[in-house]
Design an enzyme around this catalytic site. Structure first.
Site, PDB file in Angstrom:
ATOM      1  N   CYS A   8       0.870  -1.184   0.000  1.00 41.58           N
ATOM      2  CA  CYS A   8       0.000   0.000   0.000  1.00 41.58           C
ATOM      3  C   CYS A   8       0.904   1.231   0.000  1.00 41.58           C
ATOM      4  O   CYS A   8       2.092   1.114  -0.323  1.00 41.58           O
ATOM      5  CB  CYS A   8      -0.967  -0.022   1.187  1.00 41.58           C
ATOM      6  SG  CYS A   8      -0.170   0.012   2.816  1.00 41.58           S
ATOM      7  N   ASN A  11       2.274   1.472   4.363  1.00 37.14           N
ATOM      8  CA  ASN A  11       2.627   0.201   5.014  1.00 37.14           C
ATOM      9  C   ASN A  11       2.373   0.233   6.532  1.00 37.14           C
ATOM     10  O   ASN A  11       3.070  -0.424   7.280  1.00 37.14           O
ATOM     11  CB  ASN A  11       4.086  -0.187   4.712  1.00 37.14           C
ATOM     12  CG  ASN A  11       4.453  -1.623   5.051  1.00 37.14           C
ATOM     13  OD1 ASN A  11       5.583  -1.899   5.452  1.00 37.14           O
ATOM     14  ND2 ASN A  11       3.541  -2.550   4.910  1.00 37.14           N
ATOM     15  N   CYS A  13      -1.319   0.654   7.424  1.00 35.21           N
ATOM     16  CA  CYS A  13      -2.748   0.293   7.539  1.00 35.21           C
ATOM     17  C   CYS A  13      -3.080  -0.933   6.692  1.00 35.21           C
ATOM     18  O   CYS A  13      -3.139  -2.049   7.201  1.00 35.21           O
ATOM     19  CB  CYS A  13      -3.647   1.472   7.121  1.00 35.21           C
ATOM     20  SG  CYS A  13      -3.464   2.948   8.139  1.00 35.21           S
ATOM     21  N   ARG A  14      -3.313  -0.724   5.381  1.00 32.07           N
ATOM     22  CA  ARG A  14      -3.894  -1.800   4.559  1.00 32.07           C
ATOM     23  C   ARG A  14      -2.958  -2.976   4.317  1.00 32.07           C
ATOM     24  O   ARG A  14      -3.360  -4.140   4.472  1.00 32.07           O
ATOM     25  CB  ARG A  14      -4.372  -1.227   3.215  1.00 32.07           C
ATOM     26  CG  ARG A  14      -5.534  -0.279   3.339  1.00 32.07           C
ATOM     27  CD  ARG A  14      -5.720   0.523   2.073  1.00 32.07           C
ATOM     28  NE  ARG A  14      -4.568   1.395   1.817  1.00 32.07           N
ATOM     29  CZ  ARG A  14      -4.374   2.082   0.711  1.00 32.07           C
ATOM     30  NH1 ARG A  14      -5.268   1.994  -0.265  1.00 32.07           N
ATOM     31  NH2 ARG A  14      -3.321   2.857   0.567  1.00 32.07           N
ATOM     32  N   SER A  15      -1.719  -2.704   3.886  1.00 32.58           N
ATOM     33  CA  SER A  15      -0.873  -3.862   3.513  1.00 32.58           C
ATOM     34  C   SER A  15      -0.431  -4.691   4.722  1.00 32.58           C
ATOM     35  O   SER A  15      -0.406  -5.922   4.621  1.00 32.58           O
ATOM     36  CB  SER A  15       0.313  -3.454   2.629  1.00 32.58           C
ATOM     37  OG  SER A  15       1.185  -2.574   3.285  1.00 32.58           O
ATOM     38  N   ASP A 122      -8.420   3.708   1.304  1.00 34.38           N
ATOM     39  CA  ASP A 122      -7.441   3.886   2.372  1.00 34.38           C
ATOM     40  C   ASP A 122      -8.118   4.379   3.657  1.00 34.38           C
ATOM     41  O   ASP A 122      -8.638   5.500   3.699  1.00 34.38           O
ATOM     42  CB  ASP A 122      -6.394   4.901   1.915  1.00 34.38           C
ATOM     43  CG  ASP A 122      -5.169   4.874   2.810  1.00 34.38           C
ATOM     44  OD1 ASP A 122      -5.288   4.414   3.970  1.00 34.38           O
ATOM     45  OD2 ASP A 122      -4.105   5.306   2.360  1.00 34.38           O
TER      46      ASP A 122
HETATM   47  P1  4NP Z   1      -1.736   2.825   4.134  1.00 34.20           P
HETATM   48  O1  4NP Z   1      -2.324   4.196   4.734  1.00 34.20           O
HETATM   49  O2  4NP Z   1      -1.183   3.182   2.760  1.00 34.20           O
HETATM   50  O3  4NP Z   1      -2.917   1.921   4.037  1.00 34.20           O
HETATM   51  O4  4NP Z   1      -0.690   2.385   5.105  1.00 34.20           O
HETATM   52  C1  4NP Z   1      -1.612   5.412   4.848  1.00 34.20           C
HETATM   53  C2  4NP Z   1      -0.762   5.612   5.905  1.00 34.20           C
HETATM   54  C3  4NP Z   1      -0.086   6.821   6.041  1.00 34.20           C
HETATM   55  C4  4NP Z   1      -0.282   7.824   5.099  1.00 34.20           C
HETATM   56  C5  4NP Z   1      -1.128   7.606   4.037  1.00 34.20           C
HETATM   57  C6  4NP Z   1      -1.798   6.391   3.900  1.00 34.20           C
HETATM   58  N1  4NP Z   1       0.385   9.077   5.249  1.00 34.20           N
HETATM   59  O5  4NP Z   1       0.118   9.979   4.434  1.00 34.20           O
HETATM   60  O6  4NP Z   1       1.223   9.220   6.149  1.00 34.20           O
END
Ligand code: 4NP
Length: 161
Positions: A8, A11, A13-15, A122
């Protein structure tokens, strides 16, 4: 051995949710020794951070154990994995940029294995961690069903050795 990497943006949340959910699924089916499973971010914005607390809480509420520390994906990681499963179209574009358009055949959206192949939204932005969890679970289940059909020989071989 089948090497699977979930990807994702951050790294956190989703992945990592997908990594831990899929790890639990293959363990339940007695297939853990046939897999190496990990996850990465396309960005280094969360490098070194643990799973985001609301994502971790959602996993715990659904009985999914485990931890993960965020790391950014490199070209070497793409080369070393058999399946790179991304959460959304933006992750896919980022990876194709990283690889210069190569390895497209092993870079797929997680939900492309389902009958409803939409992006995993997300939860960092939607705040809907339950929806992300459900979408990821379904993607993982359909991906495992696909492997059980397509890679039946590999699992049989692993059972014998
Ligand atoms: P992920 O979510 O891609 O599912 O881990 C996010 C985590 C952090 C951020 C964006 C999306 N950020 O902008 O810091």
């Amino acid at each position: 051995m089948i090497n699977v990497a979930f990807v994702c943006l951050g790294n956190i949340c989703r992945s990592p949710m997908a990594e831990l959910i899929f790890t639990g699924m293959v363990k339940e089916r007695g297939l853990a020794s046939s897999f190496r499973i990990t996850s990465f971010g396309t960005s280094d914005c969360e490098e070194g951070n643990p799973v985001y607390a609301p994502a971790k809480k959602t996993l715990i509420m659904h009985g999914v154990p485990g931890n993960h520390i965020a790391k950014q994906i490199s070209l070497k990681d793409v080369i070393n994995n058999d399946y790179i499963l991304v959460m959304d179209s933006s992750n896919l574009l980022d990876l194709l940029r990283l690889t210069g358009g190569k390895f497209g055949e092993k870079i797929k959206k997680l939900r492309s294995f389902t009958s409803d192949p939409h992006d995993v939204a997300d939860p960092w932005y939607t705040r809907d961690f339950e929806k992300a969890f459900a979408d990821i679970c379904e993607g993982c289940e359909c991906f495992l069903d696909y492997l059980l059909k397509e890679k039946a020989c590999a699992f049989e071989y692993d059972k014998r050795h």
